[in-house]
Design an enzyme around this catalytic site. Structure first.
Site, PDB file in Angstrom:
ATOM      1  N   TYR A  10     -51.856  98.624-115.365  1.00  0.00           N
ATOM      2  CA  TYR A  10     -50.921  99.158-114.180  1.00  0.00           C
ATOM      3  C   TYR A  10     -49.798  99.617-115.014  1.00  0.00           C
ATOM      4  CZ  TYR A  10     -47.943  98.699-109.955  1.00  0.00           C
ATOM      5  OH  TYR A  10     -47.047  98.818-109.195  1.00  0.00           O
ATOM      6  N   ILE A  11     -48.742  98.910-115.406  1.00  0.00           N
ATOM      7  CA  ILE A  11     -47.725  99.257-115.960  1.00  0.00           C
ATOM      8  C   ILE A  11     -47.647 100.366-117.486  1.00  0.00           C
ATOM      9  CG2 ILE A  11     -45.254  98.371-116.479  1.00  0.00           C
ATOM     10  CD1 ILE A  11     -46.125  95.795-115.054  1.00  0.00           C
ATOM     11  N   SER A 123     -41.006  88.493-118.157  1.00  0.00           N
ATOM     12  CA  SER A 123     -41.319  88.333-116.741  1.00  0.00           C
ATOM     13  C   SER A 123     -40.196  87.376-115.975  1.00  0.00           C
ATOM     14  CB  SER A 123     -42.439  87.621-116.599  1.00  0.00           C
ATOM     15  OG  SER A 123     -42.970  87.062-114.983  1.00  0.00           O
ATOM     16  N   THR A 125     -40.895  84.981-114.118  1.00  0.00           N
ATOM     17  CA  THR A 125     -41.375  83.712-114.236  1.00  0.00           C
ATOM     18  C   THR A 125     -40.761  82.858-115.571  1.00  0.00           C
ATOM     19  OG1 THR A 125     -43.479  82.615-114.057  1.00  0.00           O
ATOM     20  CG2 THR A 125     -43.488  84.348-115.818  1.00  0.00           C
ATOM     21  N   TYR A 147     -49.671  80.758-117.597  1.00  0.00           N
ATOM     22  CA  TYR A 147     -49.418  82.276-117.622  1.00  0.00           C
ATOM     23  C   TYR A 147     -47.906  82.398-118.083  1.00  0.00           C
ATOM     24  CZ  TYR A 147     -47.784  86.783-116.667  1.00  0.00           C
ATOM     25  OH  TYR A 147     -47.102  88.057-116.625  1.00  0.00           O
ATOM     26  N   LYS A 151     -45.479  83.554-121.626  1.00  0.00           N
ATOM     27  CA  LYS A 151     -44.282  84.674-121.692  1.00  0.00           C
ATOM     28  C   LYS A 151     -43.025  83.791-122.405  1.00  0.00           C
ATOM     29  CE  LYS A 151     -46.312  87.997-120.145  1.00  0.00           C
ATOM     30  NZ  LYS A 151     -46.752  89.041-120.865  1.00  0.00           N
ATOM     31  N   GLY A 292     -47.251  76.373-106.071  1.00  0.00           N
ATOM     32  CA  GLY A 292     -46.533  76.957-107.280  1.00  0.00           C
ATOM     33  C   GLY A 292     -45.554  77.986-106.867  1.00  0.00           C
ATOM     34  N   ASP A 293     -45.465  78.483-105.603  1.00  0.00           N
ATOM     35  CA  ASP A 293     -44.497  79.438-105.192  1.00  0.00           C
ATOM     36  C   ASP A 293     -43.230  78.813-104.873  1.00  0.00           C
ATOM     37  OD1 ASP A 293     -45.985  81.482-105.157  1.00  0.00           O
ATOM     38  OD2 ASP A 293     -46.299  81.705-102.863  1.00  0.00           O
TER      39      ASP A 293
HETATM   40  P1  NAD Z   1     -52.549  94.868-116.078  1.00  0.00           P
HETATM   41  O1  NAD Z   1     -53.681  93.764-116.339  1.00  0.00           O
HETATM   42  O2  NAD Z   1     -52.938  96.075-115.285  1.00  0.00           O
HETATM   43  O3  NAD Z   1     -52.391  95.426-117.668  1.00  0.00           O
HETATM   44  C1  NAD Z   1     -52.753  94.761-118.825  1.00  0.00           C
HETATM   45  C2  NAD Z   1     -53.794  95.325-119.749  1.00  0.00           C
HETATM   46  O4  NAD Z   1     -54.066  94.674-120.901  1.00  0.00           O
HETATM   47  C3  NAD Z   1     -55.075  95.848-119.190  1.00  0.00           C
HETATM   48  O5  NAD Z   1     -55.246  97.125-119.232  1.00  0.00           O
HETATM   49  C4  NAD Z   1     -55.931  94.947-120.153  1.00  0.00           C
HETATM   50  O6  NAD Z   1     -57.231  95.344-120.318  1.00  0.00           O
HETATM   51  C5  NAD Z   1     -55.286  94.783-121.586  1.00  0.00           C
HETATM   52  N1  NAD Z   1     -55.647  93.871-122.203  1.00  0.00           N
HETATM   53  C6  NAD Z   1     -55.480  92.563-121.949  1.00  0.00           C
HETATM   54  N2  NAD Z   1     -55.635  91.387-123.037  1.00  0.00           N
HETATM   55  C7  NAD Z   1     -56.032  92.531-124.165  1.00  0.00           C
HETATM   56  C8  NAD Z   1     -56.183  92.199-125.500  1.00  0.00           C
HETATM   57  N3  NAD Z   1     -56.418  91.081-125.937  1.00  0.00           N
HETATM   58  N4  NAD Z   1     -56.510  93.307-126.270  1.00  0.00           N
HETATM   59  C9  NAD Z   1     -56.083  94.829-125.580  1.00  0.00           C
HETATM   60  N5  NAD Z   1     -56.069  94.797-124.342  1.00  0.00           N
HETATM   61  C10 NAD Z   1     -55.744  93.756-123.648  1.00  0.00           C
HETATM   62  O7  NAD Z   1     -51.412  94.083-115.975  1.00  0.00           O
HETATM   63  P2  NAD Z   1     -49.772  94.820-115.844  1.00  0.00           P
HETATM   64  O8  NAD Z   1     -49.389  94.497-114.433  1.00  0.00           O
HETATM   65  O9  NAD Z   1     -49.774  96.240-116.225  1.00  0.00           O
HETATM   66  O10 NAD Z   1     -49.041  94.230-116.796  1.00  0.00           O
HETATM   67  C11 NAD Z   1     -48.566  94.450-117.946  1.00  0.00           C
HETATM   68  C12 NAD Z   1     -47.681  93.396-118.819  1.00  0.00           C
HETATM   69  O11 NAD Z   1     -46.686  92.962-117.948  1.00  0.00           O
HETATM   70  C13 NAD Z   1     -48.633  92.112-119.008  1.00  0.00           C
HETATM   71  O12 NAD Z   1     -48.048  91.492-120.279  1.00  0.00           O
HETATM   72  C14 NAD Z   1     -47.797  91.295-117.681  1.00  0.00           C
HETATM   73  O13 NAD Z   1     -48.114  89.741-118.290  1.00  0.00           O
HETATM   74  C15 NAD Z   1     -46.260  91.755-117.756  1.00  0.00           C
HETATM   75  N6  NAD Z   1     -45.856  91.324-116.396  1.00  0.00           N
HETATM   76  C16 NAD Z   1     -46.647  91.792-115.262  1.00  0.00           C
HETATM   77  C17 NAD Z   1     -45.974  91.791-114.054  1.00  0.00           C
HETATM   78  C18 NAD Z   1     -46.570  92.152-112.875  1.00  0.00           C
HETATM   79  O14 NAD Z   1     -46.314  91.560-111.820  1.00  0.00           O
HETATM   80  N7  NAD Z   1     -47.649  93.253-112.749  1.00  0.00           N
HETATM   81  C19 NAD Z   1     -44.818  91.193-113.790  1.00  0.00           C
HETATM   82  C20 NAD Z   1     -44.155  90.403-114.900  1.00  0.00           C
HETATM   83  C21 NAD Z   1     -44.796  90.766-116.383  1.00  0.00           C
HETATM   84  N1  UFG Z   2     -47.938  86.469-100.723  1.00  0.00           N
HETATM   85  C1  UFG Z   2     -48.495  86.352 -99.334  1.00  0.00           C
HETATM   86  N2  UFG Z   2     -49.724  86.630 -99.381  1.00  0.00           N
HETATM   87  C2  UFG Z   2     -50.477  87.089-100.435  1.00  0.00           C
HETATM   88  C3  UFG Z   2     -49.884  87.189-101.773  1.00  0.00           C
HETATM   89  C4  UFG Z   2     -48.634  87.006-101.771  1.00  0.00           C
HETATM   90  O1  UFG Z   2     -47.756  85.720 -98.543  1.00  0.00           O
HETATM   91  O2  UFG Z   2     -51.785  87.549-100.179  1.00  0.00           O
HETATM   92  C5  UFG Z   2     -46.405  86.024-101.052  1.00  0.00           C
HETATM   93  C6  UFG Z   2     -46.188  85.025-101.969  1.00  0.00           C
HETATM   94  O3  UFG Z   2     -46.072  83.706-101.295  1.00  0.00           O
HETATM   95  C7  UFG Z   2     -44.628  85.423-102.225  1.00  0.00           C
HETATM   96  C8  UFG Z   2     -44.581  87.161-102.405  1.00  0.00           C
HETATM   97  O4  UFG Z   2     -45.665  87.212-101.370  1.00  0.00           O
HETATM   98  O5  UFG Z   2     -43.640  84.852-101.696  1.00  0.00           O
HETATM   99  C9  UFG Z   2     -45.048  87.662-103.613  1.00  0.00           C
HETATM  100  O6  UFG Z   2     -46.095  87.063-104.107  1.00  0.00           O
HETATM  101  P1  UFG Z   2     -46.933  87.853-105.388  1.00  0.00           P
HETATM  102  O7  UFG Z   2     -47.941  87.153-105.870  1.00  0.00           O
HETATM  103  O8  UFG Z   2     -46.916  89.404-105.059  1.00  0.00           O
HETATM  104  O9  UFG Z   2     -45.747  87.899-106.854  1.00  0.00           O
HETATM  105  P2  UFG Z   2     -45.078  86.509-107.131  1.00  0.00           P
HETATM  106  O10 UFG Z   2     -43.660  86.630-107.017  1.00  0.00           O
HETATM  107  O11 UFG Z   2     -45.702  85.151-106.807  1.00  0.00           O
HETATM  108  O12 UFG Z   2     -45.366  86.532-108.712  1.00  0.00           O
HETATM  109  C10 UFG Z   2     -45.144  88.007-109.372  1.00  0.00           C
HETATM  110  C11 UFG Z   2     -46.391  87.824-110.579  1.00  0.00           C
HETATM  111  C12 UFG Z   2     -46.005  86.884-111.457  1.00  0.00           C
HETATM  112  C13 UFG Z   2     -44.610  87.309-112.114  1.00  0.00           C
HETATM  113  C14 UFG Z   2     -43.817  87.119-110.858  1.00  0.00           C
HETATM  114  C15 UFG Z   2     -42.316  87.628-111.423  1.00  0.00           C
HETATM  115  O13 UFG Z   2     -47.648  87.593-110.044  1.00  0.00           O
HETATM  116  O14 UFG Z   2     -46.723  87.241-112.940  1.00  0.00           O
HETATM  117  O15 UFG Z   2     -44.162  88.186-109.865  1.00  0.00           O
HETATM  118  O16 UFG Z   2     -42.435  88.839-111.998  1.00  0.00           O
HETATM  119  F1  UFG Z   2     -44.377  86.214-112.934  1.00  0.00           F
END
Ligand code: NAD
Ligand code: UFG
Length: 336
Positions: A10-11, A123, A125, A147, A151, A292-293
């Site tokens: 995604y990112i 993150s 987190t 997770y 990080k 955990g929230d």
């Molecule tokens: P995502 O799952 O969409 O993207 C991660 C990608 O990494 C995937 O395409 C997956 O196939 C690939 N991948 C995983 N393990 C691998 C490996 N061993 N070798 C090669 N490829 C591998 O996730 P995202 O939301 O795009 O997140 C990207 C990064 O940002 C991650 O490190 C995630 O922990 C971090 N992050 C995401 C969020 C969020 O809410 N999306 C928040 C904070 C941090």
């Molecule tokens: N929520 C709901 N219903 C759902 C999903 C979420 O009410 O079906 C609520 C959660 O309780 C929270 C808010 O929506 O209050 C956001 O929840 P998310 O699961 O979307 O996001 P989080 O903040 O829990 O966690 C996300 C990522 C973590 C990351 C964190 C900070 O999943 O990996 O943001 O970057 F660490």
């Protein structure tokens, strides 16, 4: 050339587009464990450029070494990781193994090829959950899930590496809650199975894939009782990565910054904004709190402004518009 690991995620995919548009040469790497091959065609369609890509696992030393032998890589943005908080509680070894072995293996190859510019996807987190809000970069760290600990440990490994050799320049980017999609509607978030995160759940309710949203808790100490988070448009987040790479290459210094909007919105705020942007009603039910929230967190985003001249351009309405465009154009994600 910049290497993106986890490039089709995604990112990663949004950052790939931004880097190509800025003029960087990029090579993407992914093992498709949580993404689709179709992303690559979509990136080429958006940018009108060839997207160089290698299918590999970051734990595979031979593929990485080969990649570094054949290409002049000057920096790496490391997105590749497993990221589902709940799943990490069920399968901690998979998370520690993939996220930490992957990082260690990659860093070993970088060291061998004298590539010292590295961006870590960290993150919000990693902040200790008892910190007051907004979160500021210098606050105590800690976590609540395997997770999150991966990080936290990734940051620690990189800090030890920096201490061992001043040539390393690391950007520790602490993302808050990325949502939204590319304005073309061609790439966006496409989680496998039932979404864990709020926005993809909401968009799937809107296209009729899920019946109703469960809101986890209506009695949090927030303005309307629902959880508050700092939602950031993935396009703004992607631009933050371009700024971070520029910073490492030009300023030749490390940095740790929050990438968030600096504002908190509740679940109900997001639902209302989404309904307005999409014209769709989102049926919901308030259910028990999710384990955990925490009630609320958002970023102090002023350091990223100061060091990277970076601030958000898109508000919650734009995030909802773009998430909706992506999901309504691609009800089944990349598998259409
Ligand atoms: P995502 O799952 O969409 O993207 C991660 C990608 O990494 C995937 O395409 C997956 O196939 C690939 N991948 C995983 N393990 C691998 C490996 N061993 N070798 C090669 N490829 C591998 O996730 P995202 O939301 O795009 O997140 C990207 C990064 O940002 C991650 O490190 C995630 O922990 C971090 N992050 C995401 C969020 C969020 O809410 N999306 C928040 C904070 C941090
Ligand atoms: N929520 C709901 N219903 C759902 C999903 C979420 O009410 O079906 C609520 C959660 O309780 C929270 C808010 O929506 O209050 C956001 O929840 P998310 O699961 O979307 O996001 P989080 O903040 O829990 O966690 C996300 C990522 C973590 C990351 C964190 C900070 O999943 O990996 O943001 O970057 F660490």
């Amino acid at each position: 050339m910049i290497l993106l690991t986890g490039a089709t995620g995604y990112i990663g995919s949004h950052t790939w587009v931004k880097l190509l548009e800025t003029g960087y040469e990029v090579i993407g790497l992914d093992n498709f464990s949580n993404s689709s091959q179709h992303v690559i065609d979509r990136i080429e369609k958006i940018t009108n450029k060839k997207a160089l890509f290698i299918e590999a696992d970051v734990q595979d030393k031979f593929s990485l070494s080969d990649l570094f032998k054949k290409n002049q890589i000057e920096g790496v943005i490391h997105f590749a990781a497993l990221k589902a908080v709940g799943e990490s509680v069920q399968r901690p070894l998979d998370y520690y193994s993939n996220n930490l072995n992957g990082l260690l293996n990659l860093l070993g190859v970088l060291a061998r090829f004298d590539c010292h510019n590295f961006v870590l996807s960290s993150s919000a987190t990693v902040y200790h959950p008892e910190n007051p809000i907004p979160y500021v970069e210098g606050m105590p760290l800690g976590s609540t899930s395997p997770y999150g600990w991966t990080k936290y440990m990734s940051e620690q490994i990189l800090r030890d590496l920096e201490a061992s050799n001043p040539e390393w320049r690391i950007a520790y980017l602490r993302y808050f809650n990325p949502v939204g999609a590319h304005p073309s509607g061609l790439i966006g978030e496409d989680p496998r199975g039932i979404p864990n995160n709020l926005m993809p759940f909401v968009t799937q309710v809107a296209v009729g894939k899920r019946k109703e949203l469960s809101i986890f808790g209506g009695d949090w100490p927030t303005h309307d009782g629902t959880g508050v988070r700092d939602y950031i448009h993935v396009q703004d987040l992607a631009r933050g990565h371009v700024r971070a790479i520029d910073y490492l290459l030009n300023q030749k210094k490390s940095l740790t910054v929050n990438l968030g909007a600096g504002k908190g919105y509740s679940v109900l705020d997001l639902v209302k904004s989404f309904e307005k942007a999409s014209g769709q009603k989102i049926p919901y039910q308030i259910v028990d709190r999710r384990s955990g929230d925490i009630a609320a967190f958002y970023a102090d985003a002023s350091l990223a402004d100061e060091l990277l001249d970076w601030r958000i351009e898109f508000d919650l309405d734009a995030m909802c518009h773009d998430s909706w465009r992506w999901q309504s154009n691609n009800p089944n994600g990349f598998e259409d």
